[in-house]
Design an enzyme around this catalytic site. Sequence first.
Site, PDB file in Angstrom:
ATOM      1  N   GLY A 171       0.848  -1.196   0.000  1.00  0.00           N
ATOM      2  CA  GLY A 171       0.000   0.000   0.000  1.00  0.00           C
ATOM      3  C   GLY A 171       0.879   1.241   0.000  1.00  0.00           C
ATOM      4  N   GLY A 172       0.338   2.313   0.566  1.00  0.00           N
ATOM      5  CA  GLY A 172       1.073   3.576   0.601  1.00  0.00           C
ATOM      6  C   GLY A 172       2.377   3.474   1.366  1.00  0.00           C
ATOM      7  N   GLY A 406      25.103  10.817 -29.536  1.00  0.00           N
ATOM      8  CA  GLY A 406      24.555  11.458 -28.338  1.00  0.00           C
ATOM      9  C   GLY A 406      25.065  10.789 -27.080  1.00  0.00           C
ATOM     10  CB  ALA A 407      25.799   7.247 -26.308  1.00  0.00           C
TER      11      ALA A 407
HETATM   12  C1  HXC Z   1      -3.761  -3.831  12.533  1.00  0.00           C
HETATM   13  C2  HXC Z   1      -2.735  -5.754  11.824  1.00  0.00           C
HETATM   14  C3  HXC Z   1      -2.527  -5.195  10.547  1.00  0.00           C
HETATM   15  C4  HXC Z   1      -2.988  -3.884  10.322  1.00  0.00           C
HETATM   16  C5  HXC Z   1      -1.704  -7.178  10.569  1.00  0.00           C
HETATM   17  N1  HXC Z   1      -2.216  -6.977  11.786  1.00  0.00           N
HETATM   18  N2  HXC Z   1      -1.879  -6.112   9.797  1.00  0.00           N
HETATM   19  N3  HXC Z   1      -3.348  -5.067  12.805  1.00  0.00           N
HETATM   20  N4  HXC Z   1      -3.601  -3.235  11.335  1.00  0.00           N
HETATM   21  N5  HXC Z   1      -2.802  -3.293   9.139  1.00  0.00           N
HETATM   22  C6  HXC Z   1      -2.192  -7.912  12.910  1.00  0.00           C
HETATM   23  C7  HXC Z   1      -3.062  -9.124  12.706  1.00  0.00           C
HETATM   24  O1  HXC Z   1      -4.364  -8.853  13.125  1.00  0.00           O
HETATM   25  C8  HXC Z   1      -2.374 -10.150  13.600  1.00  0.00           C
HETATM   26  O2  HXC Z   1      -2.730  -9.903  14.922  1.00  0.00           O
HETATM   27  C9  HXC Z   1      -0.921  -9.778  13.469  1.00  0.00           C
HETATM   28  O3  HXC Z   1      -0.886  -8.432  13.010  1.00  0.00           O
HETATM   29  C10 HXC Z   1      -0.174 -10.634  12.474  1.00  0.00           C
HETATM   30  O4  HXC Z   1      -0.940 -10.691  11.286  1.00  0.00           O
HETATM   31  P1  HXC Z   1      -1.231 -12.052  10.524  1.00  0.00           P
HETATM   32  O5  HXC Z   1      -2.246 -11.761   9.508  1.00  0.00           O
HETATM   33  O6  HXC Z   1      -1.501 -13.127  11.517  1.00  0.00           O
HETATM   34  O7  HXC Z   1       0.201 -12.338   9.871  1.00  0.00           O
HETATM   35  P2  HXC Z   1       0.524 -12.941   8.442  1.00  0.00           P
HETATM   36  O8  HXC Z   1      -0.276 -14.162   8.191  1.00  0.00           O
HETATM   37  O9  HXC Z   1       2.015 -13.049   8.399  1.00  0.00           O
HETATM   38  O10 HXC Z   1       0.070 -11.831   7.394  1.00  0.00           O
HETATM   39  C11 HXC Z   1       0.674 -10.578   7.353  1.00  0.00           C
HETATM   40  C12 HXC Z   1      -0.119  -9.622   6.449  1.00  0.00           C
HETATM   41  C13 HXC Z   1      -1.599  -9.578   6.899  1.00  0.00           C
HETATM   42  C14 HXC Z   1      -0.020 -10.126   5.010  1.00  0.00           C
HETATM   43  C15 HXC Z   1       0.556  -8.254   6.541  1.00  0.00           C
HETATM   44  O11 HXC Z   1      -1.639  -9.395   8.294  1.00  0.00           O
HETATM   45  C16 HXC Z   1      -2.380  -8.527   6.227  1.00  0.00           C
HETATM   46  O12 HXC Z   1      -2.791  -8.687   5.051  1.00  0.00           O
HETATM   47  N6  HXC Z   1      -2.604  -7.427   6.946  1.00  0.00           N
HETATM   48  C17 HXC Z   1      -3.413  -6.337   6.457  1.00  0.00           C
HETATM   49  C18 HXC Z   1      -2.674  -5.549   5.466  1.00  0.00           C
HETATM   50  C19 HXC Z   1      -3.414  -4.307   5.053  1.00  0.00           C
HETATM   51  O13 HXC Z   1      -4.398  -4.412   4.305  1.00  0.00           O
HETATM   52  N7  HXC Z   1      -3.039  -3.166   5.613  1.00  0.00           N
HETATM   53  C20 HXC Z   1      -3.649  -1.941   5.401  1.00  0.00           C
HETATM   54  C21 HXC Z   1      -3.220  -1.508   4.013  1.00  0.00           C
HETATM   55  S1  HXC Z   1      -3.733   0.079   3.647  1.00  0.00           S
HETATM   56  P3  HXC Z   1      -2.707 -11.044  16.058  1.00  0.00           P
HETATM   57  O14 HXC Z   1      -3.311 -10.394  17.234  1.00  0.00           O
HETATM   58  O15 HXC Z   1      -3.481 -12.191  15.498  1.00  0.00           O
HETATM   59  O16 HXC Z   1      -1.265 -11.390  16.251  1.00  0.00           O
HETATM   60  C22 HXC Z   1      -2.426   0.943   3.994  1.00  0.00           C
HETATM   61  C23 HXC Z   1      -2.566   2.334   3.600  1.00  0.00           C
HETATM   62  C24 HXC Z   1      -1.324   3.064   3.854  1.00  0.00           C
HETATM   63  O17 HXC Z   1      -1.483   0.502   4.530  1.00  0.00           O
HETATM   64  C25 HXC Z   1      -1.422   4.371   3.171  1.00  0.00           C
HETATM   65  C26 HXC Z   1      -0.248   5.205   3.395  1.00  0.00           C
HETATM   66  C27 HXC Z   1      -0.303   6.431   2.578  1.00  0.00           C
END
Ligand code: HXC
Length: 519
Positions: A171-172, A406-407
């Site tokens: 993402g971002g 040019g290079a």
């Molecule tokens: C809060 C989160 C989290 C998040 C993971 N966790 N991502 N908590 N916010 N974004 C937590 C899970 O709930 C879990 O908690 C622990 O972290 C580990 O995650 P798992 O899923 O068990 O691990 P894994 O299987 O290794 O997968 C990792 C992952 C997945 C691929 C990163 O967690 C995932 O897809 N997370 C969401 C990603 C996402 O969509 N993020 C937001 C994107 S938008 P517990 O308590 O079970 O340990 C964004 C915008 C940014 O980022 C913009 C900036 C400009």
Amino acid sequence: MNKTDKIKQLIDLRVQAKLGGGEKRIDSQHAKGKYTARERIEILLDEGSFEEFDMFVQHRCNDFGIESESYLGDGVVTGYGTIDGRIVYVFSQDFTVFGGSLSESFAKKICKVMDQAMKVGAPVIGINDSGGARIQEGVQSLAGYAEIFQRNIMASGVIPQISAIFGPCAGGAVYSPALTDIIIMSEKTSYMFVTGPKVAKTVTGENISTEDLGGASVHTEKSGVAHFRVESEEEGLLLIRKLLEYLPQNNLEEPITTICDDPFDRICDPLNEIIPENPNLPYDMMDVIHEIVDREEFLEIHRHYAKNIIVGFAKMSGQPIGIVANQPNYLAGVLDINASRKAARFVRFCDCFNVPILTLVDVPGFLPGSSQEYGGIITHGAKLMFAYGEATVPKITITLRKSYGGAHDVMSSKQLRGDLNYAWPSAEIAVMGAKGAIEVLEGRKISALEREEDRLAYAAQKEKEYTERFANPYQAAKFGFIDDVIEPRNTRFRVCRALKMLATKKDVNPPKKHSNIPL
Ligand code: HXC
């Protein structure tokens, strides 16, 4: 609570903070072949040098059930320490706490070290391993990201910024590393993409794995987003230490010249033999680089991307330098879109941190064809030209063989403020190669000849005449565009001497808000 209890409380809190998201999550991190945020910092920094900030920071979110779950430090370990005795600032995302996701407090911790690094004038190293924005916090975490991005932008060209990606970065969140100078990705355990495989499937129907969409191979070979891929986190962390050897602490300092046991006047005899008799045969430019630099040590950057040009750091007589070199061994060393972008970025990297640039030229020209033209080779080639022309660091250019069209102008020519431009006797500096030139100049005459063998013989004769007349360094030397024609085996000696002479070089660009490089 008496004094002893208070101290015990502090010790207990520190133990608690150091556990991050707890033993179970630490075990699961290790099971994935990953280190924890703190273990990474320990490997990176000089032993015992880490001073942590904000160990007791917690999130302030009261939404979506998160109010009852909080961890000391809130998912990122920040502070400063030393690498080879020099101060660096570090932030290391802790996947064991909410998947290393970024909250408002988390972002503030990162901003604090970045602000202090700017005041002190020291590099920032970011270790990324995060699930992105903390979902429970929403817009506050978006704002937190943007606060970091703004600081990355302000710090660019002031202090070195290095990013390691040792886990998810999606993402971002990808934009903070993308704004830094160097990105290192670990193989198999890291990925970077703006939108993940699930969204790609929904929006475009494309079925693609995480690794194929944003793994370390993709970004080091195809997109060029990352500069290095490493087999292990240790390798990546030691690489950061190595990289910093070539860089100053900030843009107002010079890189450190170290004591060198490789004689600066070492004669490199193999170089007299390295250029093949047939000018169309390749050779490995890497052999030339290894021969001339101190102790054959060359830290190549972007090794897997646009292999027709080589960029990286080395030392000559202990002085850190950046090397840009065409690679005749790959696509004949032609300049194309990716090679131009890769080299332009590196030239600017060197220039902003006062690293002199050595350019080794063997380039047949720009790659012709519609795919390059449609892709904007004009704009991308102009980037490299712009970068060289704008750079004020010492610039030394050696033309080994071809330098056409040019290079020729682009590759740190005299007119782009090249300080010292040397050529080997094998240099061919001309508007274009003999074949192309004769087609243009004699094409009509050649096609008027009736017999094929006459056409071939006439063209060959004219090409020979052209080659003898133009395919040499002396035309350019006659006009002073080449300062001297040197024996290849003296290259190290001549470059080392030139670097010493240019150590006090001063050059400035006219005052302006900023340039308008053709991005
Ligand atoms: C809060 C989160 C989290 C998040 C993971 N966790 N991502 N908590 N916010 N974004 C937590 C899970 O709930 C879990 O908690 C622990 O972290 C580990 O995650 P798992 O899923 O068990 O691990 P894994 O299987 O290794 O997968 C990792 C992952 C997945 C691929 C990163 O967690 C995932 O897809 N997370 C969401 C990603 C996402 O969509 N993020 C937001 C994107 S938008 P517990 O308590 O079970 O340990 C964004 C915008 C940014 O980022 C913009 C900036 C400009």
